[in-house]
Design an enzyme around this catalytic site. Structure first.
Site, PDB file in Angstrom:
ATOM      1  N   ARG A   1      44.776 -47.755  50.094  1.00 36.38           N
ATOM      2  CA  ARG A   1      45.715 -48.162  51.346  1.00 36.38           C
ATOM      3  C   ARG A   1      44.649 -48.860  51.890  1.00 36.38           C
ATOM      4  O   ARG A   1      44.749 -49.728  52.802  1.00 36.38           O
ATOM      5  CB  ARG A   1      46.094 -46.684  51.743  1.00 36.38           C
ATOM      6  CG  ARG A   1      47.624 -45.903  50.940  1.00 36.38           C
ATOM      7  CD  ARG A   1      47.499 -44.490  52.170  1.00 36.38           C
ATOM      8  NE  ARG A   1      49.102 -43.919  51.070  1.00 36.38           N
ATOM      9  CZ  ARG A   1      49.201 -43.428  52.056  1.00 36.38           C
ATOM     10  NH1 ARG A   1      48.697 -42.268  51.838  1.00 36.38           N
ATOM     11  NH2 ARG A   1      50.635 -42.902  50.592  1.00 36.38           N
TER      12      ARG A   1
ATOM     13  N   HIS B   1      41.978 -35.885  51.970  1.00 40.16           N
ATOM     14  CA  HIS B   1      42.975 -36.498  52.047  1.00 40.16           C
ATOM     15  C   HIS B   1      43.306 -36.299  53.180  1.00 40.16           C
ATOM     16  O   HIS B   1      44.658 -35.022  53.255  1.00 40.16           O
ATOM     17  CB  HIS B   1      43.815 -36.034  50.729  1.00 40.16           C
ATOM     18  CG  HIS B   1      45.039 -36.811  50.820  1.00 40.16           C
ATOM     19  ND1 HIS B   1      45.295 -38.583  51.073  1.00 40.16           N
ATOM     20  CD2 HIS B   1      46.495 -36.062  51.120  1.00 40.16           C
ATOM     21  CE1 HIS B   1      46.498 -38.488  50.757  1.00 40.16           C
ATOM     22  NE2 HIS B   1      47.401 -37.392  50.389  1.00 40.16           N
TER      23      HIS B   1
HETATM   24  C1  LMR Z   1      50.053 -38.967  51.216  1.00 41.10           C
HETATM   25  O1  LMR Z   1      49.562 -39.292  51.880  1.00 41.10           O
HETATM   26  O2  LMR Z   1      51.520 -40.178  50.898  1.00 41.10           O
HETATM   27  C2  LMR Z   1      50.885 -38.050  50.565  1.00 41.10           C
HETATM   28  O3  LMR Z   1      50.036 -37.180  50.823  1.00 41.10           O
HETATM   29  C3  LMR Z   1      52.355 -37.621  51.221  1.00 41.10           C
HETATM   30  C4  LMR Z   1      51.992 -37.258  52.605  1.00 41.10           C
HETATM   31  O4  LMR Z   1      52.311 -36.004  53.275  1.00 41.10           O
HETATM   32  O5  LMR Z   1      51.346 -37.677  52.860  1.00 41.10           O
END
Ligand code: LMR
Length: 332
Positions: free
Chosen positions: A176, A200
């Site tokens: 990303r 994350h």
């Molecule tokens: C994402 O980053 O797309 C996944 O972790 C789903 C979310 O809930 O964001």
């Protein structure tokens, strides 16, 4: 054609032809959860023809079987030789070498990933018990959120060694960030290189010491405030998609990322990827599952790679690890 009897040696008689066929030497993969992420991951894996079969499993009767059949119908168009199967039973994973866990609920607008801990924790525990039972030698890639907690739960429930339970998020977050940098027009996506470590979520660490554009430091290509804005946007990209979709969460890039990890394992790629793995003393971090640079191989994590991070990048990584460890402790 050979017929039974008539001087044909027994080994070549029609009834014995199947038994004589050599076993497919390619590994087998399984994907648990046939939502958008799971279905797309299964198809991406199958399309490589690296696997003898890809088995999609979902508790909803007929869902995985129907999707698998549908995907299989595209084999002649895409030219892949992997067999795609679907089942409502985890026992269908018997013999799988690689398993991707996508089962669980997606978040809705306004929710944080940790809001899913309770509901997805029960699902992932049941799934991990099935993996332990039916695919005890597999390497498991966890996609279900909240990523770090679910990776920890999968490792604890399966009892697999740390190298064989890996969370997928760093590949997605890195992709990303690189794609967002490319959107500025500074370079093509494939000419941007960066790695997303830590967690994350808000404690994602994208070390600028490792970020390049066409092999030159990213910091020479873009002003600092623009880079900061892109880092923020990459941290928030999942929520940005959730808000736009209104129902469900991102799946194209997450599926591509999960598949890329498994493919790197099978190919024993020398590429350094970010993945959520047991820190085991690396970077002097608290012992937990956190996003770190790794090389992957057929049996999972081959090595945690020591990058030359700056002192402030190390501090940010240590903070992310401590906060993940606290969340895991809270989960119990
Ligand atoms: C994402 O980053 O797309 C996944 O972790 C789903 C979310 O809930 O964001």
């Amino acid at each position: 054609l050979y017929r039974r009897g008539a001087g044909v040696p027994p080994a070549l008689q029609v009834d014995n032809l199947d038994a004589a066929a050599p076993a497919d030497p390619r590994p087998a993969a399984g994907v648990i959860g046939a939502g958008h992420v799971g279905a797309m991951t299964a198809l991406r894996l199958a399309e490589t023809s690296l696997f003898s079969r890809v088995t999609l499993v979902d508790i909803v009767p007929g869902l995985a079987a129907g999707l698998a059949l549908d995907m299989g119908h595209s084999a002649s168009l895409r030219g892949f030789t992997t067999r795609i199967e679907g089942s409502a039973e985890l026992s269908a994973l018997a013999g799988a070498d690689y398993i991707v866990v996508t089962a669980g609920r997606p978040r809705q607008p306004g929710m944080s990933r940790t809001d899913l801990t309770g509901v997805n924790g029960s699902i992932v525990t049941a799934v991990a018990q099935g993996i332990r039972l039916y695919a005890p030698d597999s390497v498991v890639v966890v996609v279900t959120n909240p990523l770090e907690e679910m990776t920890h739960l999968t490792a604890r429930t399966t009892g697999f060694p740390p190298q064989r339970v890996i969370g997928m998020a760093g590949v997605l977050d890195s992709a990303r960030f690189c794609s967002l940098v490319a959107l500025t027009g500074v370079a093509r996506p494939q000419d941007v290189s960066a790695i997303a470590l830590g967690s994350h979520g808000p404690e994602m660490v994208i070390p600028m010491s490792q970020a390049t554009v066409n092999g030159r430091p990213l910091e020479e290509a873009l002003p600092a405030d623009q880079i900061d804005a892109i880092v923020e946007r990459a941290r928030d990209s999942g929520a940005e998609v959730v808000k736009l979709l209104q129902k469900g969460s991102a799946y194209f890039a997450p599926a591509e990322s999960a598949a890329a990890m498994v493919i790197d394992m099978v190919r024993e790629s020398s590429r350094v990827q970010a993945a959520c793995v047991q820190s085991s003393g690396a970077y002097g971090l608290e012992d937990t599952r956190v996003g770190l640079p790794v090389r992957l191989g057929r049996r999972g994590v081959r090595e945690i790679v020591a990058l030359a991070l700056t002192a402030s990048e190390r501090t940010a990584l240590a903070k992310a690890a401590s906060s993940i460890a606290a969340r895991v402790r809270e989960m119990g």
